[in-house]
Structures are given as structure tokens and as C-alpha cells.
Design an enzyme around this catalytic site. Structure first.
Site, short mmCIF file in Angstrom:
data_model
loop_
_atom_site.label_atom_id
_atom_site.label_comp_id
_atom_site.label_asym_id
_atom_site.label_seq_id
_atom_site.Cartn_x
_atom_site.Cartn_y
_atom_site.Cartn_z
N ASP A 1 0.83 -1.21 0.00
CA ASP A 1 0.00 0.00 0.00
C ASP A 1 0.86 1.26 0.00
OD1 ASP A 1 -2.39 1.38 -0.02
OD2 ASP A 1 -2.66 1.30 2.16
N SER B 1 -8.06 -4.78 5.20
CA SER B 1 -8.67 -4.47 3.91
C SER B 1 -9.04 -5.73 3.10
CB SER B 1 -7.78 -3.54 3.07
OG SER B 1 -7.61 -2.30 3.72
N HIS C 1 2.17 3.70 -9.19
CA HIS C 1 1.94 2.26 -9.41
C HIS C 1 3.13 1.62 -10.15
CE1 HIS C 1 -1.95 2.57 -7.66
NE2 HIS C 1 -2.48 3.29 -8.63
N LEU D 1 10.56 -20.61 -4.56
CA LEU D 1 9.63 -19.68 -3.90
C LEU D 1 8.27 -19.81 -4.57
CD1 LEU D 1 9.00 -17.20 -2.05
CD2 LEU D 1 9.75 -15.75 -3.95
N SER E 1 -7.46 -5.42 -5.09
CA SER E 1 -8.54 -6.02 -4.30
C SER E 1 -9.85 -6.02 -5.08
CB SER E 1 -8.71 -5.25 -2.98
OG SER E 1 -9.38 -4.03 -3.21
N ARG F 1 -4.82 -1.78 8.87
CA ARG F 1 -6.01 -2.60 8.64
C ARG F 1 -5.70 -3.68 7.61
NH1 ARG F 1 -7.64 2.59 6.98
NH2 ARG F 1 -7.28 2.93 4.76
C1 IPE Z 1 -5.52 -2.71 -0.08
O1 IPE Z 1 -5.18 -1.38 -0.25
C2 IPE Z 1 -5.46 -3.43 -1.38
C3 IPE Z 1 -4.14 -3.55 -1.99
C4 IPE Z 1 -2.99 -3.19 -1.46
C5 IPE Z 1 -4.12 -4.17 -3.28
P1 IPE Z 1 -6.29 -0.23 -0.44
O2 IPE Z 1 -5.53 1.04 -0.56
O3 IPE Z 1 -7.21 -0.59 -1.52
O4 IPE Z 1 -7.07 -0.32 0.95
P2 IPE Z 1 -7.91 0.77 1.74
O5 IPE Z 1 -8.92 1.32 0.78
O6 IPE Z 1 -6.95 1.82 2.20
O7 IPE Z 1 -8.50 0.01 2.87
C1 IPE Z 2 -1.58 0.40 -3.44
O1 IPE Z 2 -1.43 1.77 -3.44
C2 IPE Z 2 -1.97 -0.15 -4.78
C3 IPE Z 2 -3.37 -0.61 -4.85
C4 IPE Z 2 -4.22 -0.61 -3.86
C5 IPE Z 2 -3.82 -1.12 -6.12
P1 IPE Z 2 -2.66 2.78 -3.36
O2 IPE Z 2 -3.06 3.15 -4.76
O3 IPE Z 2 -3.74 2.25 -2.50
O4 IPE Z 2 -1.96 4.03 -2.67
P2 IPE Z 2 -2.56 4.99 -1.56
O5 IPE Z 2 -3.08 4.14 -0.45
O6 IPE Z 2 -3.64 5.78 -2.23
O7 IPE Z 2 -1.39 5.83 -1.15
MG MG Z 3 -4.15 2.40 -0.51
#
Ligand code: IPE
Ligand code: IPE
Ligand code: MG
Length: 249
Positions: A27, A203, A44, A138, A72, A201
């Protein structure tokens, strides 16, 4: 005891074994991009580089199973252009990184609802799984369109259908039966679950499987993640006392 008479330390004896299965909620890509004033897509992309580093580091640490949360079931709610960027990156990864995985002895499996993707992407997933199927150093699970609740509901539905068809006795449905119908059937539960970016969390990640996982939350944003962060998380794991509900003293 003089230095010369001290026993030679065997690294295998003094270093605790790595956790067998590590899960990572990757995240913070968006916040990494925002902090630099660049588009989220670049966050990303940098996140994908960090994923490469984490896979390599996990292999070197002796981790046998690594499950990465990449997309997700709720991430479909993001704006269409972001979903497009993310699926584009996943496809690029499936097409161009598989050779690297083979070289590293990595077996790739995708968990989650792959039917949510188009037929082209589904074929690429199957191809990548087939090409890496012989590797054993792995085991890498990448969770795509994955949600723990959906996974458990799907397993419950499969068991209900089998019971209705008379294939199984409803009274025989226990924890092992349900676990055997999850995407992770036959895999060990995660010992350590890491989440980056400072959020504390789950998630919807590996809800069933995380029952006794040690949770480690690290403030680092995913694109900045490196081998040293994984080593730190594993060191924290080793400081924990895992009791599984029993008593140690
Ligand atoms: C969780 O991150 C999903 C992934 C890392 C793929 P999110 O950024 O989607 O989660 P929330 O919305 O903060 O809970
Ligand atoms: C994780 O980074 C990637 C995915 C959930 C797909 P985020 O895109 O959720 O990045 P933040 O949480 O907004 O910083
Ligand atoms: Mg996020």
C-alpha cells in the site's frame, strides 16, 4: 574461553528460520506519487519495481511462500483510468517478467476472481502459471481482484452445492473442508502479514488464513520498499511470542 577455542558459529544454527509464508499488503503508491507531485500511474509503476525487489529479497531470506496483495475486489471502485493503468501494469508484468521468475525458481499462482478480467488477461494468467509450474524455490501468489469475504462465500457455495448433490455429508463440513475450497487450498497459512504505508487494517486480505498471522505495519510507502524493510519485518516477527491460544509458561 580464548577466541581461538570458541566454537565456530554455524549460521544455520544461530539465524532463526524465515517465516514459511509471508503476505504483503502493498500500500501507498498513490501517496508516494502525491508526495512527488506526479500522476498516480507513476506511483503504481514504481510500486511494480518494489514488487520485483520484494520477490528477490523473499527468495534470498528463505521464505517459501509469498502472497502479494496487488488488486482487491474493492479496487474496481476506483476511477476507470486508474483501473486501466493497474490492469495494464499487471498484463505487462505477466508478459514480460515471467522469464525472470523462472530464472529465480519462482512458481507463480494468481488468487482471486480471475473471471473479472478479460479473456486475453485470463489466458496470460494461465500461461504464466503453466510456464512457472515446475519451480519450487519460492511459491508466489499474486492476489488479483481478490477479496477474503468473496473467497469464503465462494467456498461456502461450493460446499453447499456438493452437499445438495449428495457428494458430501453436511455434517462433515469442518474447518479443513472449508479451507480446501479456498483459493489457497493446500497452502500453509501466512505466518507474517506486512502492510506498508502506515495504515493498520487488513482491507479484506486473507481473512480466513490470517487467523494466527503476526501483523507488522510499516510506515514506508510501497514504492520505497526494499530488502532492508523485509528484513526488519522478519526481525520483528522473530521478536513475537506465538502462542496459538495455548500457554507457554
Ligand atoms: C488494499 O489497499 C489493497 C491492496 C494493497 C491491493 P487499499 O488502498 O485498496 O485499501 P484501503 O482502501 O486503504 O483500505
Ligand atoms: C496500493 O497503493 C496499490 C493498490 C491498492 C492497487 P494505493 O493506490 O492504495 O496508494 P494509496 O493508499 O492511495 O497511497
Ligand atoms: Mg491504498
Amino acid at each position: 574461553m580464548s577466541a581461538a577455542s570458541q566454537p565456530i558459529r554455524n549460521r544455520g544454527e544461530t539465524t532463526p528460520p524465515a517465516p514459511t509464508h509471508v503476505g504483503i499488503i502493498m500500500d501507498g503508491n498513490g501517496r508516494w506519487a502525491a508526495a512527488r507531485g506526479v500522476p498516480r500511474a507513476l506511483g503504481h509503476k514504481a510500486g511494480a519495481e518494489a514488487t520485483r525487489r520484494a520477490i528477490e529479497a523473499a527468495g534470498e531470506l528463505g521464505v517459501s511462500w509469498l502472497t502479494l496483495f496487488a488488486f482487491s475486489s474493492e479496487n474496481w471502485r476506483r476511477p476507470a483510468d486508474e483501473v486501466r493503468d493497474l490492469t495494464g501494469l499487471m498484463r505487462h508484468y505477466l508478459r514480460h517478467e515471467v522469464g525472470q521468475l523462472v530464472e529465480q525458481g519462482v512458481r507463480l499462482r494468481i488468487i482471486g476472481d480471475r473471471s473479472a478480467f478479460g479473456p486475453g488477461m485470463q489466458a496470460e494468467i494461465e500461461q504464466a502459471e503453466t510456464v512457472t509450474a515446475g519451480n519450487a524455490r519460492l511459491n508466489l501468489n499474486v492476489a488479483l481482484s481478490y477479496g477474503g469475504r468473496a473467497e469464503i462465500a465462494k467456498a461456502a457455495g461450493a460446499l453447499a452445492r456438493r452437499a445438495a448433490a449428495g457428494e458430501i455429508d453436511p455434517a462433515s463440513i469442518d474447518e479443513a473442508a472449508l479451507a480446501a475450497h479456498l483459493d489457497t487450498a493446500g497452502m500453509p497459512d501466512p505466518d507474517l502479514i506486512i502492510r506498508t504505508s502506515g495504515e493498520s487494517r487488513i482491507s479484506n486480505f486473507l481473512l480466513w488464513q490470517c487467523a494466527y498471522a503476526e501483523l507488522v505495519f510499516q510506515p514506508v510507502l510501497w514504492p520505497d520498499y526494499g530488502a532492508e524493510h523485509l528484513r526488519e519485518a522478519v526481525a520483528e516477527f522473530h521478536r513475537r511470542d506465538r502462542r496459538f491460544g495455548a500457554r507457554t509458561g
